[in-house]
Design a protein around this motif. Structure first.
Motif, PDB file in Angstrom:
ATOM      1  N   ARG A  16       0.810  -1.223   0.000  1.00  0.00           N
ATOM      2  CA  ARG A  16       0.000   0.000   0.000  1.00  0.00           C
ATOM      3  C   ARG A  16       0.846   1.276   0.000  1.00  0.00           C
ATOM      4  NH1 ARG A  16      -3.714  -1.400   5.068  1.00  0.00           N
ATOM      5  NH2 ARG A  16      -1.655  -2.132   5.759  1.00  0.00           N
ATOM      6  N   VAL A  17       1.790   1.318  -0.913  1.00  0.00           N
ATOM      7  CA  VAL A  17       2.686   2.475  -0.993  1.00  0.00           C
ATOM      8  C   VAL A  17       1.990   3.637  -1.693  1.00  0.00           C
ATOM      9  CG1 VAL A  17       4.732   3.359  -2.199  1.00  0.00           C
ATOM     10  CG2 VAL A  17       4.888   1.287  -0.809  1.00  0.00           C
ATOM     11  N   THR A  18       1.981   4.760  -1.016  1.00  0.00           N
ATOM     12  CA  THR A  18       1.452   6.005  -1.554  1.00  0.00           C
ATOM     13  C   THR A  18       2.536   7.062  -1.476  1.00  0.00           C
ATOM     14  OG1 THR A  18      -0.842   5.525  -0.960  1.00  0.00           O
ATOM     15  CG2 THR A  18      -0.252   7.851  -1.211  1.00  0.00           C
ATOM     16  N   MET A  19       2.626   7.883  -2.537  1.00  0.00           N
ATOM     17  CA  MET A  19       3.629   8.951  -2.559  1.00  0.00           C
ATOM     18  C   MET A  19       2.987  10.249  -3.009  1.00  0.00           C
ATOM     19  SD  MET A  19       6.795   9.482  -1.880  1.00  0.00           S
ATOM     20  CE  MET A  19       7.941  10.839  -2.052  1.00  0.00           C
ATOM     21  N   GLU A  27      -0.671  19.820  -4.067  1.00  0.00           N
ATOM     22  CA  GLU A  27      -0.108  18.532  -3.680  1.00  0.00           C
ATOM     23  C   GLU A  27      -0.344  17.541  -4.808  1.00  0.00           C
ATOM     24  OE1 GLU A  27      -0.176  16.546   0.539  1.00  0.00           O
ATOM     25  OE2 GLU A  27      -1.956  15.892  -0.552  1.00  0.00           O
ATOM     26  N   VAL A  28       0.726  16.890  -5.249  1.00  0.00           N
ATOM     27  CA  VAL A  28       0.649  15.958  -6.369  1.00  0.00           C
ATOM     28  C   VAL A  28       0.687  14.535  -5.835  1.00  0.00           C
ATOM     29  CG1 VAL A  28       1.758  15.154  -8.485  1.00  0.00           C
ATOM     30  CG2 VAL A  28       1.772  17.593  -7.914  1.00  0.00           C
ATOM     31  N   LEU A  29      -0.308  13.740  -6.225  1.00  0.00           N
ATOM     32  CA  LEU A  29      -0.365  12.334  -5.836  1.00  0.00           C
ATOM     33  C   LEU A  29       0.295  11.512  -6.937  1.00  0.00           C
ATOM     34  CD1 LEU A  29      -1.358  10.205  -3.826  1.00  0.00           C
ATOM     35  CD2 LEU A  29      -3.554  10.182  -5.050  1.00  0.00           C
ATOM     36  N   ALA A  30       1.528  11.041  -6.681  1.00  0.00           N
ATOM     37  CA  ALA A  30       2.295  10.312  -7.698  1.00  0.00           C
ATOM     38  C   ALA A  30       1.962   8.825  -7.711  1.00  0.00           C
ATOM     39  CB  ALA A  30       3.791  10.515  -7.469  1.00  0.00           C
ATOM     40  N   LEU A  31       1.809   8.225  -6.525  1.00  0.00           N
ATOM     41  CA  LEU A  31       1.474   6.806  -6.392  1.00  0.00           C
ATOM     42  C   LEU A  31       0.351   6.670  -5.372  1.00  0.00           C
ATOM     43  CD1 LEU A  31       5.058   5.255  -6.119  1.00  0.00           C
ATOM     44  CD2 LEU A  31       3.510   4.987  -8.060  1.00  0.00           C
ATOM     45  N   GLN A  32      -0.559   5.742  -5.645  1.00  0.00           N
ATOM     46  CA  GLN A  32      -1.690   5.558  -4.738  1.00  0.00           C
ATOM     47  C   GLN A  32      -1.901   4.080  -4.427  1.00  0.00           C
ATOM     48  OE1 GLN A  32      -5.588   6.729  -6.228  1.00  0.00           O
ATOM     49  NE2 GLN A  32      -6.205   7.380  -4.169  1.00  0.00           N
ATOM     50  N   GLU A  33      -1.657   3.719  -3.170  1.00  0.00           N
ATOM     51  CA  GLU A  33      -1.987   2.388  -2.652  1.00  0.00           C
ATOM     52  C   GLU A  33      -1.459   1.257  -3.552  1.00  0.00           C
ATOM     53  OE1 GLU A  33      -4.020   1.470   0.196  1.00  0.00           O
ATOM     54  OE2 GLU A  33      -3.676   3.527   0.853  1.00  0.00           O
ATOM     55  N   VAL A  34      -0.177   1.311  -3.877  1.00  0.00           N
ATOM     56  CA  VAL A  34       0.425   0.285  -4.740  1.00  0.00           C
ATOM     57  C   VAL A  34       0.888  -0.890  -3.877  1.00  0.00           C
ATOM     58  CG1 VAL A  34       2.315  -0.270  -6.314  1.00  0.00           C
ATOM     59  CG2 VAL A  34       1.137   1.941  -6.485  1.00  0.00           C
ATOM     60  N   THR A  35       0.388  -2.066  -4.213  1.00  0.00           N
ATOM     61  CA  THR A  35       0.772  -3.297  -3.510  1.00  0.00           C
ATOM     62  C   THR A  35       1.219  -4.330  -4.532  1.00  0.00           C
ATOM     63  OG1 THR A  35      -0.724  -2.937  -1.638  1.00  0.00           O
ATOM     64  CG2 THR A  35      -0.056  -5.203  -2.071  1.00  0.00           C
ATOM     65  N   SER A  69       3.184   7.040   2.673  1.00  0.00           N
ATOM     66  CA  SER A  69       2.614   5.992   3.514  1.00  0.00           C
ATOM     67  C   SER A  69       2.852   4.645   2.853  1.00  0.00           C
ATOM     68  CB  SER A  69       1.108   6.221   3.734  1.00  0.00           C
ATOM     69  OG  SER A  69       0.402   6.164   2.510  1.00  0.00           O
ATOM     70  N   GLY A  70       2.618   3.581   3.611  1.00  0.00           N
ATOM     71  CA  GLY A  70       2.896   2.238   3.116  1.00  0.00           C
ATOM     72  C   GLY A  70       4.318   1.828   3.453  1.00  0.00           C
TER      73      GLY A  70
END
Length: 261
Positions: A16-19, A27-35, A69-70
């Motif tokens: 669940r990696v978020t960046m 705010e730029v969301l580059a990655l969302q909840e990657v598993t 997070s993650g």
């Protein structure tokens, strides 16, 4: 064989990696909840269009940046522990070479840092330079080489330490198509002997298919895992496989996963 594979713990476990990146305006969301889970000795590609977070995810795995997070676990420990234990070899999109060191000396630099004897590291450097087709350039300086040749030197240097995990960020993107395909084949020849874990970033669907056991497809803006494609082609891979029905079917399958985003 299937039961044996099922018992293998993931060497890289991304949970669940978020960046998020903060800018002055937003705010730029580059990655969302990657598993995703990557097995030991597996060759995987992170595939997606520019801006989907492929390189960001690779840098998080390498412990070069920290996720918002993650978590990332490597061989049961943290990514930081893996980096400090020198488990990684990294090839960036642009080569990072020292202009005042000859090509051979650039390749031997990691071995020097490990205290390997001069004769042994020289032999290893020439072996690797031969493998990437640059043995004739061993005594040149990086500034005397083309951009593509410089990248091949960087690849040879990353392989010098025989890392457990090889992280590659579009290493062949600067090369012409013929050189790129040849280096794909040479990379697989090396990997078949070393059997390290490879995480390969690319935006080329054919390249990802030819190289990989599995392809992780990332969607753009923000980067999410949209598909995991098993590459159902036998190894060793040959250039003739690029013209096979299976190869073209896999291209269509992956393109379809992008259209479904």
């Amino acid at each position: 064989m299937e039961n044996t594979m099922a018992t293998i713990l993931p060497e890289i476990d991304i949970d669940r990696v978020t960046m998020k990146y903060r800018t002055d305006a937003s705010e730029v969301l580059a990655l969302q909840e990657v598993t995703m889970n990557i097995r030991q000795g597996e060759f995987v590609s992170l595939l997606g269009p520019s801006g989907c977070g492929k390189t960001t995810l690779l840098r998080i795995i390498a412990d070069l940046i920290q996720p918002t997070s993650g978590s990332v676990q490597v061989a049961g420990g943290t990514a930081r522990e893996a980096r400090l234990a020198q488990k990684y070899g990294i090839v960036f999109q642009n080569p990072v070479l020292y202009d005042w060191r000859k090509v051979r000396e650039n390749v031997t630099l990691p071995l020097e840092m490990m205290g390997v004897k001069k004769s042994e590291r020289r032999h290893r450097a020439m072996e690797l330079l031969s493998l990437v087709g640059l043995e004739h350039a061993a005594s040149r300086y990086p500034w005397q080489l083309s951009g593509g040749m410089q990248q091949r030197v960087a690849i040879a240097r990353a392989l010098a330490m025989e890392p457990e995990i090889l992280l590659m960020d579009e290493p062949f993107s600067a090369l012409d198509e013929f050189s790129r395909e040849r280096l794909n084949e040479e990379l697989l020849a090396i990997w078949s002997q070393v059997k390290n874990t490879v995480v390969f970033v690319t935006h080329s669907i054919p390249e990802a298919i030819f190289l990989s056991d599995r392809v992780f497809v990332l969607s753009p803006h923000p980067g999410r895992l949209s598909a995991v494609v098993d590459i159902s082609m036998p190894r060793p891979r040959t250039k003739e496989m690029r013209q096979s029905e299976t190869f073209f079917r896999l291209i269509a399958q992956i393109r379809g996963s992008f259209e479904g985003v």
